[in-house]
Design a protein around this motif. Sequence first.
Motif, PDB file in Angstrom:
ATOM      1  N   GLY A  82       0.793  -1.217   0.000  1.00  0.00           N
ATOM      2  CA  GLY A  82       0.000   0.000   0.000  1.00  0.00           C
ATOM      3  C   GLY A  82       0.826   1.268   0.000  1.00  0.00           C
ATOM      4  N   GLN A  83       2.154   1.139  -0.078  1.00  0.00           N
ATOM      5  CA  GLN A  83       3.008   2.318  -0.049  1.00  0.00           C
ATOM      6  C   GLN A  83       2.838   3.166  -1.307  1.00  0.00           C
ATOM      7  OE1 GLN A  83       3.991  -0.784  -0.633  1.00  0.00           O
ATOM      8  NE2 GLN A  83       6.017  -0.943  -1.572  1.00  0.00           N
ATOM      9  N   VAL A  84       3.115   4.456  -1.181  1.00  0.00           N
ATOM     10  CA  VAL A  84       3.034   5.370  -2.318  1.00  0.00           C
ATOM     11  C   VAL A  84       4.422   5.511  -2.925  1.00  0.00           C
ATOM     12  CG1 VAL A  84       2.545   7.717  -3.088  1.00  0.00           C
ATOM     13  CG2 VAL A  84       1.081   6.633  -1.360  1.00  0.00           C
ATOM     14  N   VAL A  85       4.541   5.163  -4.204  1.00  0.00           N
ATOM     15  CA  VAL A  85       5.787   5.337  -4.941  1.00  0.00           C
ATOM     16  C   VAL A  85       5.494   6.287  -6.094  1.00  0.00           C
ATOM     17  CG1 VAL A  85       7.625   4.197  -6.226  1.00  0.00           C
ATOM     18  CG2 VAL A  85       6.510   2.992  -4.338  1.00  0.00           C
ATOM     19  N   TRP A  86       6.259   7.359  -6.200  1.00  0.00           N
ATOM     20  CA  TRP A  86       5.991   8.383  -7.194  1.00  0.00           C
ATOM     21  C   TRP A  86       6.570   8.006  -8.556  1.00  0.00           C
ATOM     22  CZ3 TRP A  86       2.542  12.028  -6.189  1.00  0.00           C
ATOM     23  CH2 TRP A  86       2.273  12.324  -4.856  1.00  0.00           C
ATOM     24  N   GLY A  87       5.848   8.366  -9.588  1.00  0.00           N
ATOM     25  CA  GLY A  87       6.307   8.095 -10.939  1.00  0.00           C
ATOM     26  C   GLY A  87       7.631   8.752 -11.262  1.00  0.00           C
ATOM     27  N   MET A  88       7.903   9.910 -10.636  1.00  0.00           N
ATOM     28  CA  MET A  88       9.158  10.615 -10.891  1.00  0.00           C
ATOM     29  C   MET A  88      10.358   9.769 -10.476  1.00  0.00           C
ATOM     30  SD  MET A  88      10.668  13.143 -12.170  1.00  0.00           S
ATOM     31  CE  MET A  88       9.266  14.229 -12.481  1.00  0.00           C
ATOM     32  N   SER A  89      10.199   8.972  -9.401  1.00  0.00           N
ATOM     33  CA  SER A  89      11.299   8.107  -8.969  1.00  0.00           C
ATOM     34  C   SER A  89      11.623   7.069 -10.034  1.00  0.00           C
ATOM     35  CB  SER A  89      10.938   7.418  -7.649  1.00  0.00           C
ATOM     36  OG  SER A  89      10.711   8.356  -6.621  1.00  0.00           O
ATOM     37  N   TRP A  90      10.574   6.505 -10.641  1.00  0.00           N
ATOM     38  CA  TRP A  90      10.782   5.545 -11.734  1.00  0.00           C
ATOM     39  C   TRP A  90      11.367   6.241 -12.957  1.00  0.00           C
ATOM     40  CZ3 TRP A  90      11.080   0.563 -11.371  1.00  0.00           C
ATOM     41  CH2 TRP A  90      10.365  -0.138 -10.392  1.00  0.00           C
ATOM     42  N   THR A  91      10.901   7.445 -13.238  1.00  0.00           N
ATOM     43  CA  THR A  91      11.421   8.195 -14.380  1.00  0.00           C
ATOM     44  C   THR A  91      12.915   8.446 -14.237  1.00  0.00           C
ATOM     45  OG1 THR A  91       9.293   9.282 -14.770  1.00  0.00           O
ATOM     46  CG2 THR A  91      11.248  10.356 -15.679  1.00  0.00           C
ATOM     47  N   ASN A  92      13.337   8.851 -13.038  1.00  0.00           N
ATOM     48  CA  ASN A  92      14.758   9.128 -12.802  1.00  0.00           C
ATOM     49  C   ASN A  92      15.605   7.878 -12.975  1.00  0.00           C
ATOM     50  OD1 ASN A  92      14.202  11.806 -12.238  1.00  0.00           O
ATOM     51  ND2 ASN A  92      14.051  11.478 -10.017  1.00  0.00           N
ATOM     52  N   LEU A  93      15.102   6.748 -12.455  1.00  0.00           N
ATOM     53  CA  LEU A  93      15.861   5.506 -12.582  1.00  0.00           C
ATOM     54  C   LEU A  93      15.925   5.065 -14.041  1.00  0.00           C
ATOM     55  CD1 LEU A  93      17.355   3.128 -11.341  1.00  0.00           C
ATOM     56  CD2 LEU A  93      15.150   2.015 -10.926  1.00  0.00           C
ATOM     57  N   ALA A  94      14.809   5.135 -14.752  1.00  0.00           N
ATOM     58  CA  ALA A  94      14.792   4.724 -16.159  1.00  0.00           C
ATOM     59  C   ALA A  94      15.695   5.617 -17.005  1.00  0.00           C
ATOM     60  CB  ALA A  94      13.360   4.755 -16.690  1.00  0.00           C
ATOM     61  N   ARG A  95      15.778   6.897 -16.646  1.00  0.00           N
ATOM     62  CA  ARG A  95      16.637   7.820 -17.397  1.00  0.00           C
ATOM     63  C   ARG A  95      18.106   7.503 -17.158  1.00  0.00           C
ATOM     64  NH1 ARG A  95      15.111  12.545 -15.239  1.00  0.00           N
ATOM     65  NH2 ARG A  95      13.353  12.733 -16.680  1.00  0.00           N
ATOM     66  N   ARG A  96      18.448   7.200 -15.917  1.00  0.00           N
ATOM     67  CA  ARG A  96      19.846   6.900 -15.582  1.00  0.00           C
ATOM     68  C   ARG A  96      20.252   5.487 -15.983  1.00  0.00           C
ATOM     69  NH1 ARG A  96      22.040   9.703 -11.237  1.00  0.00           N
ATOM     70  NH2 ARG A  96      23.847   8.349 -11.587  1.00  0.00           N
ATOM     71  N   ALA A  97      19.275   4.583 -16.089  1.00  0.00           N
ATOM     72  CA  ALA A  97      19.550   3.184 -16.481  1.00  0.00           C
ATOM     73  C   ALA A  97      18.769   2.890 -17.757  1.00  0.00           C
ATOM     74  CB  ALA A  97      19.148   2.224 -15.365  1.00  0.00           C
ATOM     75  N   PRO A  98      19.253   3.339 -18.909  1.00  0.00           N
ATOM     76  CA  PRO A  98      18.485   3.241 -20.158  1.00  0.00           C
ATOM     77  C   PRO A  98      18.226   1.811 -20.630  1.00  0.00           C
ATOM     78  CG  PRO A  98      20.743   3.984 -20.576  1.00  0.00           C
ATOM     79  CD  PRO A  98      20.556   4.014 -19.096  1.00  0.00           C
ATOM     80  N   GLN A  99      18.998   0.826 -20.116  1.00  0.00           N
ATOM     81  CA  GLN A  99      18.799  -0.576 -20.504  1.00  0.00           C
ATOM     82  C   GLN A  99      17.800  -1.296 -19.605  1.00  0.00           C
ATOM     83  OE1 GLN A  99      20.286  -1.650 -23.333  1.00  0.00           O
ATOM     84  NE2 GLN A  99      21.055   0.464 -23.439  1.00  0.00           N
ATOM     85  N   LEU A 100      17.194  -0.563 -18.664  1.00  0.00           N
ATOM     86  CA  LEU A 100      16.372  -1.205 -17.635  1.00  0.00           C
ATOM     87  C   LEU A 100      15.076  -1.776 -18.200  1.00  0.00           C
ATOM     88  CD1 LEU A 100      15.884  -1.822 -14.627  1.00  0.00           C
ATOM     89  CD2 LEU A 100      14.781   0.426 -14.439  1.00  0.00           C
ATOM     90  N   ASN A 101      14.786  -3.023 -17.815  1.00  0.00           N
ATOM     91  CA  ASN A 101      13.494  -3.671 -18.065  1.00  0.00           C
ATOM     92  C   ASN A 101      12.945  -4.164 -16.741  1.00  0.00           C
ATOM     93  OD1 ASN A 101      13.141  -3.738 -21.052  1.00  0.00           O
ATOM     94  ND2 ASN A 101      15.103  -4.804 -20.949  1.00  0.00           N
ATOM     95  N   VAL A 102      11.642  -3.994 -16.549  1.00  0.00           N
ATOM     96  CA  VAL A 102      10.998  -4.392 -15.300  1.00  0.00           C
ATOM     97  C   VAL A 102       9.971  -5.476 -15.594  1.00  0.00           C
ATOM     98  CG1 VAL A 102       9.658  -3.625 -13.302  1.00  0.00           C
ATOM     99  CG2 VAL A 102      11.341  -2.082 -14.350  1.00  0.00           C
ATOM    100  N   ASN A 103      10.051  -6.567 -14.832  1.00  0.00           N
ATOM    101  CA  ASN A 103       9.113  -7.681 -14.963  1.00  0.00           C
ATOM    102  C   ASN A 103       8.299  -7.797 -13.681  1.00  0.00           C
ATOM    103  OD1 ASN A 103      10.335  -8.487 -17.499  1.00  0.00           O
ATOM    104  ND2 ASN A 103      12.026  -9.305 -16.287  1.00  0.00           N
TER     105      ASN A 103
END
Length: 439
Positions: free
Chosen positions: A262-283
């Motif tokens: 039930g925790q709140v995770v902001w989309g900006m946190s995912w955006t920052n990680l995806a930008r810094r890790a361009p090869q990232l895939n999430v399953n």
Amino acid sequence: MEDDSDREQSCWAGLPDVCLRHVFHWLDDRDRSRAALVCKKWSRAMYSGSLWRTRTITFNGRPSRAHTFEFETALWYVKKFGKYLEHLEIKLLNPYNAVLTRKFQVTMRGLLSHLGKCNSRLVSLSIQHLELDRVVWKSMVRAQFIKNLGTFLKRMGKHLDYLNLKGARVTLEEGCELLNSLSYLRNRSFISEVNIEDFFSLHLPIYSSTLFHQVVSKFQSLVILTFNYNCISDELLDVLCKHSAHSLCTLNIKCHIHDPHGQVVWGMSWTNLARRAPQLNVNFFFERVMKHDHLARILLVEIPVRSISLRSCYFSDPDWTMRPTLINLLPAYRHVLQKLTLEVNNDHELLDDELLQLILSCKRLVFLKVWAFLSVTFMEKLLQNRSEKKCILNTIKVRIYTARQETSEEDRLLRDIYKKFKYLIDSELNYFVITYPMI
């Protein structure tokens, strides 16, 4: 005159060592020990390190004389060939009682102690499904095993490249201590793959733990991380962004109904990680987390999702409606989704049109596995669109649930559909479709 048996023996006697080692590679332990007795040359070949680099040691959890022998041979093997080991997998199968877990702990203490002293090349360690929170693990035995494992990880942490402790079920403090052992002395670890799915006990909100974030910050070169959604937080994503973004390629995330999510995770946190890790895939792997509002809080559009698996595990609930998920959530990944698995007991709704539309909108989708109440005509429509190259699926695995015990009519229709698209199926698809009565 040399008979046939002499000629055959002379051929084997002259076989180069590299060929002998290749043959011996396929033998089990019993046959290897017998082969080593044939002659000095075979005996020398049997002690080649290349034969003993990979090992799976299995301990059966049922008491028997044969299973007792397994504990003895495990120690014998490590003492004899442990110095060659590069990949080690330990399996404990369904421990029956506290006596067996104690025996396993004692054996592992000797095994890990000897291996820690003689081995300097181990790069892969897997010990899965220990379930240390079960009553068969007495508190002292459990504590001693965790201590022995931690000591071993401190010794081998600088060598290990892969660690799998899936299903250990330890407390937050125990788990962080074990993971922290990998960075002993150097205060950082360059391990590339870690599997801690179900590593912590159920119901723990790991996402709020500063200690866990500190431990993960010591991993400097993570490539693949497998864990539970109850570990995810903005802080964790920030830690991964700072310390492993240059190497991170895959996050495998399991979300179970009994884990806090039930925790709140902001989309900006995912955006920052995806930008810094361009090869990232999430399953994502969801088990019995089927409600739209729960999924919407997790499946943010900013996540580079490659694979989604939604499993109800045969449970049915009138509050689980898949239509909003198929229409509103999953299409957000139509440009990145490659693999979709749906195992849902949806007898209260029909999903044929929504599912087909989703498949056609996902331009990179190559794998589809569906267990659900569907009409047989869904398969004909899907294959027709595939033949017209409106989708690029190469794997189709479907189990069509039906409320009827008798499925002969559906089976006949499926055979007709197969005949109609036989050339396509045989030449381009990994295809498996059946009907399944759900009474």
